[in-house]
Design a protein around this motif. Sequence first.
Motif, PDB file in Angstrom:
ATOM      1  N   PRO A  89       5.282  -0.927  17.408  1.00  0.00           N
ATOM      2  CA  PRO A  89       5.943   0.679  18.332  1.00  0.00           C
ATOM      3  C   PRO A  89       7.172   0.999  16.305  1.00  0.00           C
ATOM      4  N   ARG A  90       6.823   0.895  15.325  1.00  0.00           N
ATOM      5  CA  ARG A  90       7.507   1.138  13.798  1.00  0.00           C
ATOM      6  C   ARG A  90       6.952   2.573  13.622  1.00  0.00           C
ATOM      7  N   MET A  91       7.924   3.342  12.592  1.00  0.00           N
ATOM      8  CA  MET A  91       7.796   3.908  11.845  1.00  0.00           C
ATOM      9  C   MET A  91       7.115   3.968  10.308  1.00  0.00           C
ATOM     10  N   LEU A  92       6.307   4.900  10.024  1.00  0.00           N
ATOM     11  CA  LEU A  92       5.876   4.683   8.742  1.00  0.00           C
ATOM     12  C   LEU A  92       6.669   4.742   7.654  1.00  0.00           C
ATOM     13  N   GLU A  93       7.845   5.844   7.809  1.00  0.00           N
ATOM     14  CA  GLU A  93       9.332   6.505   6.770  1.00  0.00           C
ATOM     15  C   GLU A  93       9.990   4.649   6.514  1.00  0.00           C
ATOM     16  N   ASP A  94       9.811   3.751   7.463  1.00  0.00           N
ATOM     17  CA  ASP A  94      10.932   2.642   7.543  1.00  0.00           C
ATOM     18  C   ASP A  94      10.174   1.685   7.200  1.00  0.00           C
ATOM     19  N   THR A  95       8.905   1.795   6.803  1.00  0.00           N
ATOM     20  CA  THR A  95       8.022   0.711   6.065  1.00  0.00           C
ATOM     21  C   THR A  95       7.558   0.498   4.355  1.00  0.00           C
ATOM     22  N   TRP A  96       7.419   1.860   3.899  1.00  0.00           N
ATOM     23  CA  TRP A  96       6.824   1.854   3.286  1.00  0.00           C
ATOM     24  C   TRP A  96       7.600   1.897   1.416  1.00  0.00           C
ATOM     25  N   ASN A  97       9.011   2.052   1.696  1.00  0.00           N
ATOM     26  CA  ASN A  97       9.814   2.047   0.131  1.00  0.00           C
ATOM     27  C   ASN A  97       9.107   0.074   0.027  1.00  0.00           C
ATOM     28  N   ASP A 108       5.248  19.940   0.692  1.00  0.00           N
ATOM     29  CA  ASP A 108       5.581  20.647  -1.069  1.00  0.00           C
ATOM     30  C   ASP A 108       6.451  20.360  -1.763  1.00  0.00           C
ATOM     31  N   ALA A 109       6.284  19.042  -2.057  1.00  0.00           N
ATOM     32  CA  ALA A 109       6.603  17.918  -2.345  1.00  0.00           C
ATOM     33  C   ALA A 109       6.347  16.281  -2.867  1.00  0.00           C
ATOM     34  N   GLN A 110       5.820  15.984  -3.356  1.00  0.00           N
ATOM     35  CA  GLN A 110       5.289  14.419  -3.213  1.00  0.00           C
ATOM     36  C   GLN A 110       6.253  13.497  -2.385  1.00  0.00           C
ATOM     37  N   PRO A 111       5.608  12.938  -1.331  1.00  0.00           N
ATOM     38  CA  PRO A 111       6.059  12.227  -0.152  1.00  0.00           C
ATOM     39  C   PRO A 111       7.437  11.234  -0.769  1.00  0.00           C
ATOM     40  N   PRO A 112       8.684  10.827  -0.561  1.00  0.00           N
ATOM     41  CA  PRO A 112       9.104  10.246  -0.558  1.00  0.00           C
ATOM     42  C   PRO A 112       8.898   8.318  -0.900  1.00  0.00           C
ATOM     43  N   GLY A 113       7.720   7.837  -0.129  1.00  0.00           N
ATOM     44  CA  GLY A 113       7.264   6.369  -0.044  1.00  0.00           C
ATOM     45  C   GLY A 113       5.914   6.741  -0.448  1.00  0.00           C
ATOM     46  N   LYS A 114       5.969   5.229  -0.369  1.00  0.00           N
ATOM     47  CA  LYS A 114       4.045   5.197  -0.537  1.00  0.00           C
ATOM     48  C   LYS A 114       4.014   4.112   0.328  1.00  0.00           C
ATOM     49  N   PRO A 115       2.805   4.896   1.366  1.00  0.00           N
ATOM     50  CA  PRO A 115       2.142   3.843   2.369  1.00  0.00           C
ATOM     51  C   PRO A 115       1.499   2.933   1.991  1.00  0.00           C
ATOM     52  N   TRP A 116       1.142   2.636   0.809  1.00  0.00           N
ATOM     53  CA  TRP A 116       0.364   1.417   0.365  1.00  0.00           C
ATOM     54  C   TRP A 116       1.420   0.128   0.047  1.00  0.00           C
ATOM     55  N   ARG A 117       2.462   0.820   0.389  1.00  0.00           N
ATOM     56  CA  ARG A 117       2.856  -0.497   0.385  1.00  0.00           C
ATOM     57  C   ARG A 117       3.985  -0.358   1.886  1.00  0.00           C
ATOM     58  N   SER A 118       3.017  -0.170   2.832  1.00  0.00           N
ATOM     59  CA  SER A 118       3.662   0.212   4.770  1.00  0.00           C
ATOM     60  C   SER A 118       2.416  -0.834   4.679  1.00  0.00           C
ATOM     61  N   PRO A 119       3.042  -2.021   5.753  1.00  0.00           N
ATOM     62  CA  PRO A 119       2.015  -2.449   7.271  1.00  0.00           C
ATOM     63  C   PRO A 119       1.694  -1.811   7.425  1.00  0.00           C
ATOM     64  N   VAL A 120       2.181  -0.414   8.113  1.00  0.00           N
ATOM     65  CA  VAL A 120       1.902   0.768   9.425  1.00  0.00           C
ATOM     66  C   VAL A 120       0.611   0.651   8.527  1.00  0.00           C
ATOM     67  N   ALA A 121       0.194   1.631   7.125  1.00  0.00           N
ATOM     68  CA  ALA A 121      -0.602   2.211   6.193  1.00  0.00           C
ATOM     69  C   ALA A 121      -1.817   1.333   6.778  1.00  0.00           C
ATOM     70  N   TRP A 122      -1.135   0.347   6.796  1.00  0.00           N
ATOM     71  CA  TRP A 122      -2.374  -0.724   6.131  1.00  0.00           C
ATOM     72  C   TRP A 122      -2.668  -1.172   7.392  1.00  0.00           C
ATOM     73  N   GLY A 123      -2.438  -1.432   8.186  1.00  0.00           N
ATOM     74  CA  GLY A 123      -3.255  -1.651   9.822  1.00  0.00           C
ATOM     75  C   GLY A 123      -3.809  -0.221  10.708  1.00  0.00           C
ATOM     76  N   MET A 124      -3.284   1.140  10.083  1.00  0.00           N
ATOM     77  CA  MET A 124      -3.920   2.146  10.898  1.00  0.00           C
ATOM     78  C   MET A 124      -5.431   2.245   9.850  1.00  0.00           C
ATOM     79  N   ALA A 125      -5.287   1.917   8.423  1.00  0.00           N
ATOM     80  CA  ALA A 125      -6.783   2.255   7.336  1.00  0.00           C
ATOM     81  C   ALA A 125      -7.747   0.873   8.213  1.00  0.00           C
ATOM     82  N   LEU A 126      -7.164  -0.370   8.163  1.00  0.00           N
ATOM     83  CA  LEU A 126      -8.370  -0.792   8.938  1.00  0.00           C
ATOM     84  C   LEU A 126      -8.798  -0.812  10.158  1.00  0.00           C
ATOM     85  N   MET A 127      -8.064  -0.340  11.182  1.00  0.00           N
ATOM     86  CA  MET A 127      -8.005   0.117  12.099  1.00  0.00           C
ATOM     87  C   MET A 127      -9.472   0.804  12.395  1.00  0.00           C
ATOM     88  N   PHE A 128      -9.260   1.961  11.765  1.00  0.00           N
ATOM     89  CA  PHE A 128      -9.732   3.389  11.376  1.00  0.00           C
ATOM     90  C   PHE A 128     -10.915   2.893  10.549  1.00  0.00           C
TER      91      PHE A 128
END
Length: 383
Positions: free
Chosen positions: A375-383, A186-206
């Motif tokens: 084993p780490r969470m996106l929300e802990d790494t995207w700010n 319903d609202a913009q998520p509070p973080g920015k996934p492009w700042r997260s190594p989890v998101a970049w790792g997932m994007a490269l893997m995928f």
Amino acid sequence: MSALTLRVAVTAFTPLAIQIGESIGYGTAVVGVFGMLPTAFFAVAGLLTPILVRRFGLEATALIAMLMAGTGSAIRAVVPDTWELLTFSALALTGMGIGNVVIPPLVKRYFPDRLALLSSVYIVMVQLGTVIPAMIAVPVAEAHGWRISLGLWALLGFAAALPWLGVLRNRRGHAKVDKTALPLLDAQPPGKPWRSPVAWGMALMFGMTSLITYSVFTWLPTILHDAGATMAYGGSMVGIFALIGLVAAFTAPTIVARVTNPFPVVIGCALCYFVGFVGLITAPMTATLVWVLLLGLGPSTFPMALTLINLRTRTAAGSASLSGFTQGVGYSVACIGPVLFGVLHTATGGWGIPFIMLTVAVFVMLAGAWHACKPRMLEDTWN
């Protein structure tokens, strides 16, 4: 039913690509363009879907996706020239790409306590929708013509829209985002996934998994045809390549859910790729089934990545954000695969250099998976 529609526009076309080209007048180079379309428009969908979801809600966006998939698949089967075929293929693929993005957060929304089970169901349906068209495309075309073979899959898209109509009808006033019952996007998520190594790792893997997979989907029939096989045989090998993905679809979500860090499984997938590549280069018609089986095990990283999207996020909003970023960036990178594979083949006159390109992609995939599997969470790494 929605998951079943998400690949049919790809594998219904690939075995018929040369036949369709002979009918409407395009050459081998355009086959590479068609091979690029799925990843290109899946990438567009990855960027477009969060906007649609914030405007209409997840369920209505899923309905839109299925209608786009059905409409594009139907119209492209009757058009007379290449550009119209490309245009309506793009419409169908964009709808399927939107479905790619919205289904993982829908699983997290409705089944947060059964992620592994429902992820397996979803991924199995995706794999069946990949396998069945590839297996029957040529026989149906031989019996009824390529237009029937290509267009019959539109029925699946329209059928998959019906359950979402039922859901939205029952919700009535909640067809758009329901802030009380469905607190997801319903609202913009509070973080920015492009700042997260989890998101970049997932994007490269995928992304690298998709680059390799769509390169194989596009060019495997041609590789085998050059080695002396019939196009029907090449189409059947594409079907087997996709069919092996069912093994991973049944097992990978459960393994990923139970193992703290599944990176060793990724290493096993990489080894399968390497052996399959060498086999197709050196002895394509000697043990073709073995090479294709190994290549089919390599993309087990695909269901792993889809499952990790939910396992590496705490909230459904995080899952949707990671899903959009992973597929938007991943498919953007992957879209160069089929075209570059074909360009390298044309430039060198052989298949060795194109397979070296895929080997580099495997190493990039391993680098991304190293970060995605921790084993780490996106929300802990995207700010």
